[in-house]
Design an enzyme around this catalytic site. Structure first.
Site, mmCIF file in Angstrom:
data_model
loop_
_atom_site.group_PDB
_atom_site.id
_atom_site.type_symbol
_atom_site.label_atom_id
_atom_site.label_comp_id
_atom_site.label_asym_id
_atom_site.label_seq_id
_atom_site.Cartn_x
_atom_site.Cartn_y
_atom_site.Cartn_z
ATOM 1 N N HIS A 177 72.241 46.643 -18.286
ATOM 2 C CA HIS A 177 70.961 47.334 -18.109
ATOM 3 C C HIS A 177 71.202 48.780 -17.677
ATOM 4 O O HIS A 177 72.129 49.057 -16.909
ATOM 5 C CB HIS A 177 70.094 46.616 -17.070
ATOM 6 C CG HIS A 177 69.889 45.163 -17.362
ATOM 7 N ND1 HIS A 177 69.045 44.706 -18.351
ATOM 8 C CD2 HIS A 177 70.436 44.056 -16.790
ATOM 9 C CE1 HIS A 177 69.071 43.385 -18.374
ATOM 10 N NE2 HIS A 177 69.906 42.963 -17.444
ATOM 11 N N ASN A 234 56.769 60.918 -14.163
ATOM 12 C CA ASN A 234 57.986 61.239 -13.420
ATOM 13 C C ASN A 234 57.677 61.108 -11.930
ATOM 14 O O ASN A 234 57.056 61.979 -11.331
ATOM 15 C CB ASN A 234 58.445 62.658 -13.751
ATOM 16 C CG ASN A 234 59.729 63.043 -13.038
ATOM 17 O OD1 ASN A 234 60.203 62.340 -12.160
ATOM 18 N ND2 ASN A 234 60.296 64.173 -13.418
ATOM 19 N N HIS A 253 78.372 67.050 -7.852
ATOM 20 C CA HIS A 253 77.631 68.241 -7.401
ATOM 21 C C HIS A 253 78.207 69.477 -8.080
ATOM 22 O O HIS A 253 79.391 69.769 -7.959
ATOM 23 C CB HIS A 253 77.735 68.377 -5.881
ATOM 24 C CG HIS A 253 76.620 69.150 -5.264
ATOM 25 N ND1 HIS A 253 76.257 70.409 -5.683
ATOM 26 C CD2 HIS A 253 75.760 68.837 -4.251
ATOM 27 C CE1 HIS A 253 75.242 70.844 -4.961
ATOM 28 N NE2 HIS A 253 74.911 69.906 -4.090
ATOM 29 N N HIS A 308 66.903 58.076 -15.083
ATOM 30 C CA HIS A 308 65.784 58.769 -14.433
ATOM 31 C C HIS A 308 64.748 59.206 -15.460
ATOM 32 O O HIS A 308 65.071 59.903 -16.429
ATOM 33 C CB HIS A 308 66.305 59.974 -13.653
ATOM 34 C CG HIS A 308 65.229 60.923 -13.226
ATOM 35 N ND1 HIS A 308 64.124 60.519 -12.518
ATOM 36 C CD2 HIS A 308 65.085 62.262 -13.420
ATOM 37 C CE1 HIS A 308 63.348 61.576 -12.289
ATOM 38 N NE2 HIS A 308 63.908 62.632 -12.821
ATOM 39 N N CYS A 328 65.428 65.028 -7.681
ATOM 40 C CA CYS A 328 65.149 63.687 -8.195
ATOM 41 C C CYS A 328 66.330 62.733 -8.059
ATOM 42 O O CYS A 328 66.163 61.529 -8.259
ATOM 43 C CB CYS A 328 64.740 63.783 -9.665
ATOM 44 S SG CYS A 328 63.247 64.751 -9.930
#
Length: 528
Positions: free
Chosen positions: A418, A455, A334, A422, A255
């Site tokens: 703002h 989602n 990562h 996700h 995602c």
């Protein structure tokens, strides 16, 4: 795929527990299950060092500015006679004049050439499915039952997930999932991909008046569906794009791949001048529906819905006048070197050979660690200087001098107007709101996007930005923080700045026909 719910890896993890309780993240009734950690209370110094790479990046500017100030002060302290004598000396010294001019031109040339090209977001579009693809909860449960693939306990589990998911009754599924039984196939999956990608690109090209042949860079990301020819090739074929287009297809990145695609396009725009880049972000549901009974694999069925976005980027300075935003920063984190992080979102077969994406019980804790690393890198780039100094001073005092003081929590509301978090699920939004000390208005776009569209994977942050625009809240100079999670495990951020006040268009965007109904109150448990 950072999901909202704290899921267990296999069915044995759920024995003896009420699934309705197990999906509540951060509840006092969680009985020892791990929640998203308070990452602002446990910052690792090595990540702070990464955030100060600007000191190296802008070393020449930081060195030259004091020298220039010193020279100006020196000239200011000189009398008029001394300045006149210096002018006469330079006037009659050709070598000195040439040397100074050469040095000045060289310095200006190095400065101009070393500056990165600006990256502008000209416009973007989000896919709005047809109403006949809408899937109310009652329809979802009826089709799941009639399909004959799920045991009674699995059906009960899916219903409880839906009731607490934060999704509403107007989300969408692709055509293949509306049949009884469902008809997943390569052909149907291609049909879904074409429907969403061509839909958003048609709208994008119409709104921007840019011709497909003008596009020099194309980046497409879709995690779980990667056919041959690729999705990017499907777009090139449909729009008859030019033969020297630089096209890329990103797969398996979850995602957060939307931000990765933006970062890749940004890097390519630094190399190829006077170019347009298009980024298409989507996920394919048709080929990736789980038809088994392992509970850790049933969650995606309940949360993932149809969606896509297309973004037009440009490095042409003349596009600044019509662009909506300028890209300020991208920060990628990562955690894949750690085996637990690598395996926490994992596509595999269950004990009956059914393919699905399994979610580890450690998902939320791992997401918290990745987010901690990401924001401690991003913080020094965006926070006001005073916030950085306070944060760093307290950190040094605690780490090196063992001073017993509470950690200083930076106020990210001072850096951004703002937030586009996700829309992976309700609990993720809840925890980020709590840990970043955000107000309900800051997470409103994320909650409403989850409720209205579900989602939609990597495109969800663009539905959220479209919501903010549709509400007329975007003013000139406002900064937006987009943050997303993904398998691997990754946490990625993008920071944009509005170049002007963005007026909502009543006939454009995915929210055009319903924005007046939002925000709405979302109950903790929605009865089906």
């Amino acid at each position: 795929m950072a999901k909202a719910n704290n899921q267990y890896r296999n069915a044995s993890d759920w024995r003896g527990e009420d699934p309705a309780v197990a999906v509540q993240i951060g509840s006092s009734a969680s009985m020892g299950r791990r929640v998203l950690p308070d990452f602002l209370q446990s910052v690792n110094l090595k990540y702070v060092k990464l955030g100060y790479h600007n000191l190296v990046t802008h070393f020449m500017a930081l060195l030259l500015i004091p020298l220039m100030l010193a020279a100006m002060l020196q000239v200011g302290n000189m009398g008029l006679d001394n300045i006149f004598q210096l002018w006469l000396h330079l006037k009659f010294s050709l070598v000195s004049v040439i040397a100074c001019s050469t040095l000045l031109v060289f310095g200006l040339t190095v400065y101009v050439m070393s500056r990165p090209r600006p990256v502008y977001l000209v416009d973007f579009a989000c896919f709005k499915p047809c109403e006949n693809l809408r899937v109310p909860f009652s329809t979802f449960m009826e089709h799941s039952k009639l399909s004959g693939n799920f045991e009674e306990k699995s059906l009960e589990f899916q219903q409880k997930i839906l009731e607490r998911s934060g999704l509403g009754e107007q989300t969408y599924l692709p055509p293949a999932m509306h049949y009884l039984p469902p008809r997943p196939s390569i052909k149907a999956a291609r049909g879904e991909a074409e429907m969403v990608m061509f839909g958003v690109l048609d709208e994008l090209f119409e709104r921007t008046r840019v011709k497909p042949k003008d596009i020099g860079i194309l980046v497409v990301n879709c995690s779980l569906f990667n056919p041959t020819p690729s999705l990017s090739a499907m777009i090139v074929n449909r729009y008859h794009m030019r033969g020297n287009i630089r096209s890329y297809n990103l797969g398996g990145m979850g995602c957060s791949a939307g931000v990765i695609a933006i970062d890749l396009a940004k890097d390519l725009l630094q190399v190829h001048g006077n170019s347009y880049a298009v980024v298409v972000s989507t996920e394919n549901i048709t080929q990736n529906w789980y038809f088994g009974n392992r509970r850790s694999m049933l969650i995606p069925n309940c949360l993932f819905r149809l969606g896509a976005s297309a973004i037009l980027l440009s490095n042409r300075r003349r596009d600044k006048r019509r662009a909506k935003y300028k890209l300020i920063h991208t920060v990628r984190t990562h955690k894949g070197a750690d085996h637990k992080c690598y395996n926490c979102v994992y596509q595999e077969q269950d004990e009956n050979g059914k393919v699905g994406v399994s979610l580890s019980k450690d998902l939320m804790a791992i997401a918290g660690d990745a987010l901690k690393a990401n924001i401690t890198t991003l913080g020094p780039l965006v926070l006001p200087l005073w916030e950085q100094l306070l944060f760093f001073a307290v950190l040094v005092a605690r780490k090196f001098f063992n001073v017993k003081i509470k950690p200083y929590i930076p106020d990210f509301k001072l850096a951004f107007e703002h937030f586009c978090i996700h829309a992976g699920g309700r609990a993720v939004i809840d925890e980020l709101e709590k840990n970043l000390q955000l107000s309900p208005s800051h997470v409103e776009a994320s909650r409403m996007t989850l409720y209205r569209f579900g989602n939609t994977s990597s495109s969800s942050i663009w539905y959220e930005l479209a919501y903010i625009e549709a509400k007329g809240r975007m003013q000139k100079g406002h900064r937006v923080w987009q943050i997303a999670f993904g398998s691997g495990f990754k946490c990625n951020s993008a920071v944009w700045q509005a170049l002007g006040r963005i007026k909502p268009h009543p006939d454009q965007g995915p929210w055009a026909d319903c924005i007046h109904k939002f925000p709405i109150e979302i109950p903790e448990v929605l009865s089906i």
